[in-house]
Motif scaffolding. Structure first.
Motif, short mmCIF file in Angstrom:
data_model
loop_
_atom_site.label_atom_id
_atom_site.label_comp_id
_atom_site.label_asym_id
_atom_site.label_seq_id
_atom_site.Cartn_x
_atom_site.Cartn_y
_atom_site.Cartn_z
N GLY A 81 17.70 39.95 59.62
CA GLY A 81 16.83 40.06 60.78
C GLY A 81 16.15 41.40 60.96
N THR A 82 16.37 42.34 60.03
CA THR A 82 15.76 43.67 60.12
C THR A 82 14.68 43.81 59.05
N PHE A 83 13.48 44.21 59.48
CA PHE A 83 12.38 44.42 58.56
C PHE A 83 12.43 45.85 58.01
N PHE A 84 11.97 46.01 56.79
CA PHE A 84 11.89 47.31 56.13
C PHE A 84 10.47 47.50 55.62
N ALA A 85 10.03 48.76 55.59
CA ALA A 85 8.66 49.04 55.16
C ALA A 85 8.61 50.28 54.28
N LYS A 86 7.49 50.42 53.60
CA LYS A 86 7.20 51.60 52.81
C LYS A 86 5.81 52.09 53.21
N ILE A 87 5.70 53.40 53.31
CA ILE A 87 4.40 54.03 53.53
C ILE A 87 3.93 54.51 52.16
N ARG A 101 10.67 52.61 59.07
CA ARG A 101 10.73 51.43 59.92
C ARG A 101 9.31 50.88 60.02
N PRO A 102 9.15 49.57 60.07
CA PRO A 102 7.79 49.02 60.18
C PRO A 102 7.02 49.56 61.39
N SER A 103 7.70 49.75 62.50
CA SER A 103 7.01 50.24 63.70
C SER A 103 6.43 51.63 63.48
N ASP A 104 7.19 52.52 62.86
CA ASP A 104 6.69 53.87 62.58
C ASP A 104 5.59 53.83 61.52
N ALA A 105 5.79 53.00 60.50
CA ALA A 105 4.79 52.88 59.44
C ALA A 105 3.46 52.38 60.01
N ILE A 106 3.53 51.39 60.90
CA ILE A 106 2.30 50.84 61.48
C ILE A 106 1.67 51.84 62.45
N ALA A 107 2.48 52.59 63.18
CA ALA A 107 1.94 53.63 64.06
C ALA A 107 1.14 54.65 63.25
N LEU A 108 1.61 54.97 62.04
CA LEU A 108 0.85 55.87 61.17
C LEU A 108 -0.36 55.17 60.57
N ALA A 109 -0.19 53.91 60.19
CA ALA A 109 -1.31 53.16 59.59
C ALA A 109 -2.51 53.11 60.52
N VAL A 110 -2.28 52.89 61.81
CA VAL A 110 -3.41 52.82 62.74
C VAL A 110 -4.07 54.19 62.89
N ARG A 111 -3.31 55.25 62.75
CA ARG A 111 -3.88 56.60 62.85
C ARG A 111 -4.70 56.97 61.61
N PHE A 112 -4.32 56.43 60.45
CA PHE A 112 -5.03 56.72 59.21
C PHE A 112 -6.03 55.61 58.85
N ASP A 113 -6.11 54.59 59.68
CA ASP A 113 -6.93 53.42 59.39
C ASP A 113 -6.56 52.85 58.02
N ALA A 114 -5.25 52.77 57.78
CA ALA A 114 -4.72 52.30 56.50
C ALA A 114 -4.42 50.80 56.57
N ALA A 115 -4.46 50.15 55.43
CA ALA A 115 -4.19 48.72 55.35
C ALA A 115 -2.71 48.44 55.60
N ILE A 116 -2.43 47.27 56.17
CA ILE A 116 -1.06 46.82 56.42
C ILE A 116 -0.85 45.55 55.60
N TYR A 117 0.18 45.56 54.75
CA TYR A 117 0.50 44.41 53.91
C TYR A 117 1.92 43.95 54.20
N VAL A 118 2.15 42.65 54.01
CA VAL A 118 3.49 42.07 54.15
C VAL A 118 3.76 41.26 52.90
N ASP A 119 4.94 41.42 52.33
CA ASP A 119 5.35 40.65 51.17
C ASP A 119 5.24 39.16 51.49
N SER A 120 4.69 38.37 50.58
CA SER A 120 4.48 36.94 50.84
C SER A 120 5.79 36.20 51.10
N GLU A 121 6.88 36.63 50.45
CA GLU A 121 8.18 35.98 50.70
C GLU A 121 8.65 36.21 52.13
N ILE A 122 8.35 37.38 52.69
CA ILE A 122 8.72 37.67 54.07
C ILE A 122 7.89 36.81 55.02
N LEU A 123 6.60 36.66 54.71
CA LEU A 123 5.76 35.79 55.54
C LEU A 123 6.24 34.34 55.47
#
Length: 185
Positions: A81-87, A101-123
């Motif tokens: 039940g815990t998501f993991f991410a890489k920047i 953590r995905p939340s921290d990674a996404i907070a940085l992604a929006v600041r850098f206008d960086a793409a957000i991807y999710v592994d297809s198996e997780i989706l």
């Protein structure tokens, strides 16, 4: 993935659901995050600049001071039940990655206008399919109620999940998704 939005409810104990949606698809991924991270993401999405830099703003400034740039965020694992991410970032021409953590990674992604991807198996495992065709079917007739009573527990949960998605109640949808996964296991 795109950020669809953030939602909360009084029963969530201060947690928020960050809803990601496929750019070219109909799956959504709710991720439960804390209040601080939700605020950090929301402020940046709304282009609100606090008088002093918040933690993620400070981190962005430091990353740039060292000549690096965040290129993308990749939500790469789901365990118990815990998501993991890489920047993924460019460090003076060298591609590097940092666990986050995905939340921290996404907070940085929006600041850098960086793409957000999710592994297809997780989706496949944790994503929720958004079916906009059924939005007008939220009122239950007596016949529909009788049919609902005859459904198995799994079918009832799947039906409730679709209703939660259609009404954009993503916190409930995430809980129902987890219950369905437990039943299927």
């Amino acid at each position: 993935m795109d950020i669809l939005g953030l939602s909360t409810s009084p029963s969530s104990g201060g947690a928020y659901a960050l809803i990601l949606t496929e750019e070219h698809g109909n799956r959504r991924l709710p991720i439960i995050i804390g209040t601080f991270e939700a605020q950090a993401i929301a402020l940046e999405l709304e282009h609100i600049k606090p008088p002093r830099p918040m933690t993620h703003d400070l981190l962005k400034n430091m990353i740039q001071a060292f000549g690096a740039e965040v290129q993308q965020v990749f939500i790469n694992d789901l365990s118990e039940g815990t998501f993991f991410a890489k920047i993924i970032y460019d460090d003076n021409g060298n591609e590097r990655e940092q666990d986050a953590r995905p939340s921290d990674a996404i907070a940085l992604a929006v600041r850098f206008d960086a793409a957000i991807y999710v592994d297809s198996e997780i989706l496949d495992e944790a994503g929720i399919v958004s079916d906009t065709e059924h939005e007008g079917e939220l009122g239950a007739t007596p016949k529909a109620q009788k049919q609902s009573e005859e459904m198995s527990k799994l079918e009832k949960l799947e039906s409730e999940l679709q209703t939660a998605i259609d009404t954009e109640n993503y916190e409930k949808a995430a809980r129902l998704r987890d219950e369905i996964q437990k039943l299927k296991s």
